[in-house]
Motif scaffolding. Structure first.
Motif, PDB file in Angstrom:
ATOM      1  N   GLY A  37      -1.199  -8.479  -4.584  1.00 58.79           N
ATOM      2  CA  GLY A  37      -1.896  -9.173  -5.670  1.00 58.79           C
ATOM      3  C   GLY A  37      -3.250  -8.553  -5.962  1.00 58.79           C
ATOM      4  O   GLY A  37      -3.613  -8.363  -7.122  1.00 58.79           O
ATOM      5  N   GLU A  38      -4.014  -8.224  -4.922  1.00 60.85           N
ATOM      6  CA  GLU A  38      -5.311  -7.582  -5.112  1.00 60.85           C
ATOM      7  C   GLU A  38      -5.146  -6.209  -5.753  1.00 60.85           C
ATOM      8  O   GLU A  38      -5.929  -5.822  -6.616  1.00 60.85           O
ATOM      9  CB  GLU A  38      -6.047  -7.444  -3.779  1.00 60.85           C
ATOM     10  CG  GLU A  38      -6.600  -8.734  -3.246  1.00 60.85           C
ATOM     11  CD  GLU A  38      -7.714  -9.280  -4.111  1.00 60.85           C
ATOM     12  OE1 GLU A  38      -8.524  -8.484  -4.632  1.00 60.85           O
ATOM     13  OE2 GLU A  38      -7.779 -10.508  -4.277  1.00 60.85           O
ATOM     14  N   PHE A  39      -4.130  -5.477  -5.339  1.00 63.15           N
ATOM     15  CA  PHE A  39      -3.882  -4.161  -5.915  1.00 63.15           C
ATOM     16  C   PHE A  39      -3.567  -4.284  -7.405  1.00 63.15           C
ATOM     17  O   PHE A  39      -4.129  -3.559  -8.228  1.00 63.15           O
ATOM     18  CB  PHE A  39      -2.731  -3.466  -5.191  1.00 63.15           C
ATOM     19  CG  PHE A  39      -2.322  -2.178  -5.837  1.00 63.15           C
ATOM     20  CD1 PHE A  39      -3.077  -1.035  -5.673  1.00 63.15           C
ATOM     21  CD2 PHE A  39      -1.177  -2.114  -6.603  1.00 63.15           C
ATOM     22  CE1 PHE A  39      -2.711   0.150  -6.263  1.00 63.15           C
ATOM     23  CE2 PHE A  39      -0.790  -0.935  -7.216  1.00 63.15           C
ATOM     24  CZ  PHE A  39      -1.567   0.199  -7.042  1.00 63.15           C
ATOM     25  N   LYS A  40      -2.681  -5.199  -7.762  1.00 63.86           N
ATOM     26  CA  LYS A  40      -2.318  -5.374  -9.168  1.00 63.86           C
ATOM     27  C   LYS A  40      -3.507  -5.843  -9.997  1.00 63.86           C
ATOM     28  O   LYS A  40      -3.708  -5.407 -11.123  1.00 63.86           O
ATOM     29  CB  LYS A  40      -1.154  -6.361  -9.305  1.00 63.86           C
ATOM     30  CG  LYS A  40       0.161  -5.773  -8.847  1.00 63.86           C
ATOM     31  CD  LYS A  40       1.302  -6.733  -9.049  1.00 63.86           C
ATOM     32  CE  LYS A  40       2.610  -6.102  -8.606  1.00 63.86           C
ATOM     33  NZ  LYS A  40       3.734  -6.997  -8.799  1.00 63.86           N
ATOM     34  N   LYS A  41      -4.327  -6.745  -9.426  1.00 63.74           N
ATOM     35  CA  LYS A  41      -5.499  -7.223 -10.133  1.00 63.74           C
ATOM     36  C   LYS A  41      -6.477  -6.067 -10.372  1.00 63.74           C
ATOM     37  O   LYS A  41      -7.012  -5.921 -11.471  1.00 63.74           O
ATOM     38  CB  LYS A  41      -6.181  -8.336  -9.335  1.00 63.74           C
ATOM     39  CG  LYS A  41      -7.328  -8.975 -10.067  1.00 63.74           C
ATOM     40  CD  LYS A  41      -7.855 -10.254  -9.431  1.00 63.74           C
ATOM     41  CE  LYS A  41      -8.076 -10.171  -7.963  1.00 63.74           C
ATOM     42  NZ  LYS A  41      -8.772 -11.332  -7.407  1.00 63.74           N
ATOM     43  N   GLU A 102     -13.692   8.619 -12.932  1.00 60.93           N
ATOM     44  CA  GLU A 102     -13.802   8.944 -11.508  1.00 60.93           C
ATOM     45  C   GLU A 102     -14.430   7.795 -10.735  1.00 60.93           C
ATOM     46  O   GLU A 102     -13.989   7.472  -9.629  1.00 60.93           O
ATOM     47  CB  GLU A 102     -14.614  10.231 -11.313  1.00 60.93           C
ATOM     48  CG  GLU A 102     -13.880  11.476 -11.732  1.00 60.93           C
ATOM     49  CD  GLU A 102     -12.571  11.672 -10.977  1.00 60.93           C
ATOM     50  OE1 GLU A 102     -12.541  11.458  -9.753  1.00 60.93           O
ATOM     51  OE2 GLU A 102     -11.576  12.029 -11.630  1.00 60.93           O
ATOM     52  N   GLU A 103     -15.447   7.157 -11.309  1.00 64.24           N
ATOM     53  CA  GLU A 103     -16.057   5.997 -10.659  1.00 64.24           C
ATOM     54  C   GLU A 103     -15.040   4.869 -10.505  1.00 64.24           C
ATOM     55  O   GLU A 103     -14.967   4.215  -9.466  1.00 64.24           O
ATOM     56  CB  GLU A 103     -17.256   5.499 -11.464  1.00 64.24           C
ATOM     57  CG  GLU A 103     -18.468   6.382 -11.387  1.00 64.24           C
ATOM     58  CD  GLU A 103     -19.627   5.854 -12.225  1.00 64.24           C
ATOM     59  OE1 GLU A 103     -19.669   4.634 -12.491  1.00 64.24           O
ATOM     60  OE2 GLU A 103     -20.474   6.673 -12.613  1.00 64.24           O
ATOM     61  N   GLU A 107     -13.591   3.093  -7.122  1.00 62.03           N
ATOM     62  CA  GLU A 107     -13.631   1.639  -6.951  1.00 62.03           C
ATOM     63  C   GLU A 107     -12.238   1.093  -6.641  1.00 62.03           C
ATOM     64  O   GLU A 107     -12.073   0.219  -5.789  1.00 62.03           O
ATOM     65  CB  GLU A 107     -14.202   0.975  -8.212  1.00 62.03           C
ATOM     66  CG  GLU A 107     -14.285  -0.523  -8.145  1.00 62.03           C
ATOM     67  CD  GLU A 107     -15.294  -1.038  -7.144  1.00 62.03           C
ATOM     68  OE1 GLU A 107     -15.203  -2.214  -6.781  1.00 62.03           O
ATOM     69  OE2 GLU A 107     -16.174  -0.273  -6.712  1.00 62.03           O
ATOM     70  N   LEU A 108     -11.224   1.610  -7.328  1.00 60.45           N
ATOM     71  CA  LEU A 108      -9.850   1.182  -7.071  1.00 60.45           C
ATOM     72  C   LEU A 108      -9.437   1.533  -5.649  1.00 60.45           C
ATOM     73  O   LEU A 108      -8.824   0.720  -4.950  1.00 60.45           O
ATOM     74  CB  LEU A 108      -8.894   1.826  -8.081  1.00 60.45           C
ATOM     75  CG  LEU A 108      -7.415   1.486  -7.930  1.00 60.45           C
ATOM     76  CD1 LEU A 108      -7.201  -0.012  -8.076  1.00 60.45           C
ATOM     77  CD2 LEU A 108      -6.593   2.242  -8.955  1.00 60.45           C
ATOM     78  N   GLU A 109      -9.780   2.711  -5.188  1.00 62.51           N
ATOM     79  CA  GLU A 109      -9.450   3.118  -3.816  1.00 62.51           C
ATOM     80  C   GLU A 109     -10.167   2.228  -2.810  1.00 62.51           C
ATOM     81  O   GLU A 109      -9.599   1.840  -1.799  1.00 62.51           O
ATOM     82  CB  GLU A 109      -9.834   4.590  -3.606  1.00 62.51           C
ATOM     83  CG  GLU A 109      -9.381   5.142  -2.292  1.00 62.51           C
ATOM     84  CD  GLU A 109      -7.874   5.155  -2.130  1.00 62.51           C
ATOM     85  OE1 GLU A 109      -7.413   4.990  -0.974  1.00 62.51           O
ATOM     86  OE2 GLU A 109      -7.147   5.311  -3.131  1.00 62.51           O
ATOM     87  N   GLN A 114      -9.861  -2.185   1.048  1.00 62.87           N
ATOM     88  CA  GLN A 114     -10.330  -3.526   1.409  1.00 62.87           C
ATOM     89  C   GLN A 114      -9.129  -4.478   1.534  1.00 62.87           C
ATOM     90  O   GLN A 114      -9.082  -5.289   2.431  1.00 62.87           O
ATOM     91  CB  GLN A 114     -11.304  -4.038   0.361  1.00 62.87           C
ATOM     92  CG  GLN A 114     -11.909  -5.378   0.668  1.00 62.87           C
ATOM     93  CD  GLN A 114     -12.844  -5.841  -0.433  1.00 62.87           C
ATOM     94  OE1 GLN A 114     -12.906  -5.262  -1.503  1.00 62.87           O
ATOM     95  NE2 GLN A 114     -13.570  -6.896  -0.170  1.00 62.87           N
ATOM     96  N   GLY A 115      -8.166  -4.337   0.625  1.00 63.34           N
ATOM     97  CA  GLY A 115      -6.968  -5.187   0.683  1.00 63.34           C
ATOM     98  C   GLY A 115      -6.130  -4.893   1.912  1.00 63.34           C
ATOM     99  O   GLY A 115      -5.535  -5.786   2.499  1.00 63.34           O
ATOM    100  N   GLN A 116      -6.068  -3.649   2.335  1.00 63.51           N
ATOM    101  CA  GLN A 116      -5.301  -3.279   3.519  1.00 63.51           C
ATOM    102  C   GLN A 116      -5.980  -3.756   4.781  1.00 63.51           C
ATOM    103  O   GLN A 116      -5.325  -4.081   5.760  1.00 63.51           O
ATOM    104  CB  GLN A 116      -5.090  -1.775   3.562  1.00 63.51           C
ATOM    105  CG  GLN A 116      -4.142  -1.261   2.505  1.00 63.51           C
ATOM    106  CD  GLN A 116      -4.057   0.248   2.483  1.00 63.51           C
ATOM    107  OE1 GLN A 116      -4.785   0.931   3.188  1.00 63.51           O
ATOM    108  NE2 GLN A 116      -3.151   0.762   1.659  1.00 63.51           N
TER     109      GLN A 116
END
Length: 118
Positions: A37-41, A102-103, A107-109, A114-116
């Motif tokens: 869910g965090e990844f999709k968000k 790139e920023e 942030e996505l990474e 953080q989700g993992q």
């Protein structure tokens, strides 16, 4: 031997039951669901911001609204980067968009990591 995905799922389920017990399985899937869910968000947020940046880049706005003038840069310096018609240099816009992408990727990474961790 073990060839299909279902064979692997059965093996993993048996290992989880043996080592984690049945009480840990719901917690594991709950954490997995939160991470997905965090990844999709995060992915939706990045896509929305990219669409917004593309829309802003395509709309005719004054250069002062596209990006703030860095401290110490004079008006004569900005005039060099602009054609005579007053539109900002497209190469500068492209570079700014690349930097922002790139920023957003960083942030996505960070959000994925953080989700993992949770």
């Amino acid at each position: 031997m073990i060839g299909s995905i279902w064979d692997w799922i059965v093996v993993i389920a048996v290992v989880l039951i043996l080592f984690g017990g049945t009480s840990k399985i719901p917690e594991l899937f709950r954490a997995l669901g939160r991470a997905v869910g965090e990844f999709k968000k995060g992915q939706m947020e990045v896509e929305r911001e990219l669409r917004q940046m593309v829309t802003e880049a395509q709309s005719p706005t004054p250069p002062t609204q596209l990006s703030p003038q860095p401290t110490g840069q004079t008006a004569s310096n900005t005039a060099v980067n602009q054609p005579a018609n007053g539109q900002p240099n497209k190469n500068n816009e492209v570079e700014e968009l690349r930097r922002q992408v790139e920023e957003l990727k960083r942030e996505l990474e960070r959000l994925r990591n953080q989700g993992q961790a949770n």
